[in-house]
Design a protein around this motif. Structure first.
Motif, PDB file in Angstrom:
ATOM      1  N   SER A  19       0.839  -1.205   0.000  1.00  0.00           N
ATOM      2  CA  SER A  19       0.000   0.000   0.000  1.00  0.00           C
ATOM      3  C   SER A  19       0.869   1.248   0.000  1.00  0.00           C
ATOM      4  O   SER A  19       0.600   2.212  -0.712  1.00  0.00           O
ATOM      5  CB  SER A  19      -0.911   0.041   1.221  1.00  0.00           C
ATOM      6  N   GLU A  20       1.928   1.214   0.807  1.00  0.00           N
ATOM      7  CA  GLU A  20       2.838   2.361   0.850  1.00  0.00           C
ATOM      8  C   GLU A  20       3.483   2.613  -0.507  1.00  0.00           C
ATOM      9  O   GLU A  20       3.603   3.748  -0.950  1.00  0.00           O
ATOM     10  CB  GLU A  20       3.934   2.122   1.893  1.00  0.00           C
ATOM     11  N   ARG A  34       0.933   4.206  -2.666  1.00  0.00           N
ATOM     12  CA  ARG A  34       0.630   5.567  -2.236  1.00  0.00           C
ATOM     13  C   ARG A  34       1.748   6.521  -2.655  1.00  0.00           C
ATOM     14  O   ARG A  34       1.509   7.600  -3.183  1.00  0.00           O
ATOM     15  CB  ARG A  34       0.444   5.603  -0.709  1.00  0.00           C
ATOM     16  N   ASP A  35       2.977   6.081  -2.447  1.00  0.00           N
ATOM     17  CA  ASP A  35       4.115   6.938  -2.776  1.00  0.00           C
ATOM     18  C   ASP A  35       4.497   6.865  -4.247  1.00  0.00           C
ATOM     19  O   ASP A  35       5.525   7.389  -4.653  1.00  0.00           O
ATOM     20  CB  ASP A  35       5.339   6.536  -1.938  1.00  0.00           C
ATOM     21  N   ASN A  38      -5.725  -4.792  -0.181  1.00  0.00           N
ATOM     22  CA  ASN A  38      -5.221  -3.672   0.621  1.00  0.00           C
ATOM     23  C   ASN A  38      -5.574  -3.931   2.085  1.00  0.00           C
ATOM     24  O   ASN A  38      -6.213  -4.942   2.401  1.00  0.00           O
ATOM     25  CB  ASN A  38      -5.758  -2.335   0.106  1.00  0.00           C
TER      26      ASN A  38
END
Lengths: 187, 303
Positions: free
Chosen positions: A107-108, A111-112, B15
């Protein structure tokens, strides 16, 4: 002469198996174990668990040999026998902290916007990479990380076990995760 | 819902929130949604490690089978003609007459070259189930694709041959006295139904079964048999009488050959004759036995 069994049809092997022929079991194993292993591995995402599933499935097949119907095909039978083992394996994986770390990491990355299409990381790769990173960590950090992520112990339990403060445990883990993230990014 | 989460799990695309949902629904015993996905996964996992390669191979074999069938049916020249005799009861029958050759490609990519007066049958609906079954009469050179999970089984009058993946020549004409099987590659199990003998053959072994008694005789490591020679346009003989050689020529070229001095017919011959050039074959016989041939249509007289 050693492998006449490889020429036998499945129904003949089932008949032999029902009569307690171990070589028939061996032949079925050599025909189906690779398929069962790669199927289990896709489902449970862990090599050791997948190996155990293959082993336990054939063990159960042997134990229940007398109640197999003669007209059964082996493929659906193996599927049925292995199903609960596989579902338990899936549960074990999704409840593990390591899988949680993996989901967080992914997820990181998204996101980034650190991901490229060809950078797709799957869980098996993540684990493999992680093992080599953990192997190179300083002693305490390594111990804390293994107890937490691989053995699944709670932070307080780790603190008691290693005779350090709970806050130290938390710090070590987050430092370890940071190192892992960086190393994974630079692969 | 669970099904979608499970699919995402399999492709590692969950997720954080979805992971939490997936954990909860897995624990709440409603696991039926997971069954069909697991079943699909099981079905799509092949014995080989890389399922994708397997599909390419299978598609390739299927395409090859289609092309071969088209070639076999399309060419109308007498020598390479075969007839798709009947599609009744979903059985496919490939038959060659005297003087005809044909090659049949089976759904798994196995090839069978049929010599003259031979017949191969199989049921396409059953072929890919647990065994690859064909029935056969005549002479054929079999090149069987390897598949340990599905033995290839040939049944013929009084015998059964089981193989996994090999090349061999099977000569089983009901009108002959003997069945002969000569193995080039791999391993086969030959069963005589009459005498219940089960014989395992290794490369370059030759087996002969007497039709009447069902008794089998095995010649181990018979070198240089060249039994499949007819598939590349050669007829091979080893110490065979002229009578039997002329019989083979008759069947292969669909001609009638008469020999005025039948005593010569018991002289033996070893060597190869062309399977696709009658004049040359007759010339060699003339030369070897000091005979003169008169050819009259499909009749040949040897003096």
């Amino acid at each position: 002469m050693k492998n006449l069994y490889s020429l036998y049809s499945e129904s003949k092997l089932i008949t032999l198996l029902k009569n307690g022929d171990r070589d028939a079991l061996g032949e079925l194993y050599s025909r189906y174990s690779v398929r069962l292993y790669s199927y289990s591995l896709k489902a449970v995402k862990d090599e050791n668990t997948a190996q155990d599933i293959v082993h336990d499935t054939f063990l159960k097949l042997w134990e229940s040999r007398t109640s197999i119907k003669s007209d059964t095909s082996i493929s659906p039978l193996l599927f049925t026998i292995s199903k609960n083992l596989v579902i338990n394996g899936i549960k074990k994986t999704v409840h593990s902290r390591l899988y949680e770390d993996f989901v967080t990491y992914k997820s990181e990355m998204e996101r980034d916007k650190r991901v490229e299409a060809e950078d797709y990381v799957d869980y098996l790769f993540f684990k493999k990479k992680l093992h080599s990173i953990v192997f190179g960590m300083p002693q305490t950090q390594k111990e804390v990380f293994i107890l937490s992520r691989i053995k699944g112990m709670k932070n307080q339990e780790i603190a008691d076990e290693l005779n350090i403060k709970e806050q130290t445990v938390k710090n070590k883990i987050s430092m370890a995760l940071k190192v892992i993230r960086e190393k994974l990014d630079n692969r | 819902m669970l099904k979608n989460l499970f699919k995402k799990y399999l492709s590692d695309e969950l997720n954080g929130i979805e992971l939490e949902e997936f954990r909860m629904s897995l624990d709440s015993a409603e696991s039926s949604g997971i069954n069909s996905v697991l079943e699909d996964l099981w079905e799509s996992t092949s014995q080989k490690r890389d399922a994708r390669n397997w599909w390419i191979a299978a598609a390739g074999a299927a395409a090859c089978a289609m092309i071969m069938l088209a070639v076999t049916l399309g060419i109308s020249s007498n020598r390479y003609k075969t007839r798709l005799d009947s599609i009744s009861s979903q059985e496919l029958v490939f038959r060659t007459d005297k003087g005809e050759h044909a090659t049949v490609s089976l759904p798994d990519g196995s090839l069978v070259s049929l010599n003259y007066s031979s017949c191969l049958r199989y049921n396409p609906g059953m072929y890919d189930s647990e065994e690859r079954c064909v029935s056969f009469d005549g002479e054929g050179y079999f090149r069987v694709q390897k598949n340990p999970e599905r033995p290839f089984v040939i049944t013929s009058e009084g015998l059964e041959v089981r193989v996994l993946g090999t090349s061999f020549d099977l000569k089983a004409y009901k009108k002959d006295k003997f069945v002969e099987l000569t193995l080039d590659e791999g391993r086969v199990v030959f069963t005589s139904l009459k005498s219940s003998e089960e014989v395992v053959l290794n490369p370059s072994d030759m087996l002969r079964m007497d039709y009447e008694s069902g008794k089998c005789e095995v010649f181990r490591s018979v070198a240089d048999q060249n039994k499949g020679g007819w598939t590349n346009g050669e007829l091979s003989f080893k110490n065979e009488t002229l009578h039997s050689i002329l019989k083979t020529l008759e069947d292969n070229y669909n001609v009638e050959i008469t020999l005025s001095d039948s005593a010569v017919g018991f002289d033996t011959f070893s060597g190869t004759l062309p399977a696709d050039n009658l004049n040359r074959a007759v010339e060699i016989i003339e030369y070897s036995y000091q005979l003169t041939a008169r050819i009259n249509g499909r009749r040949i007289e040897l003096d």
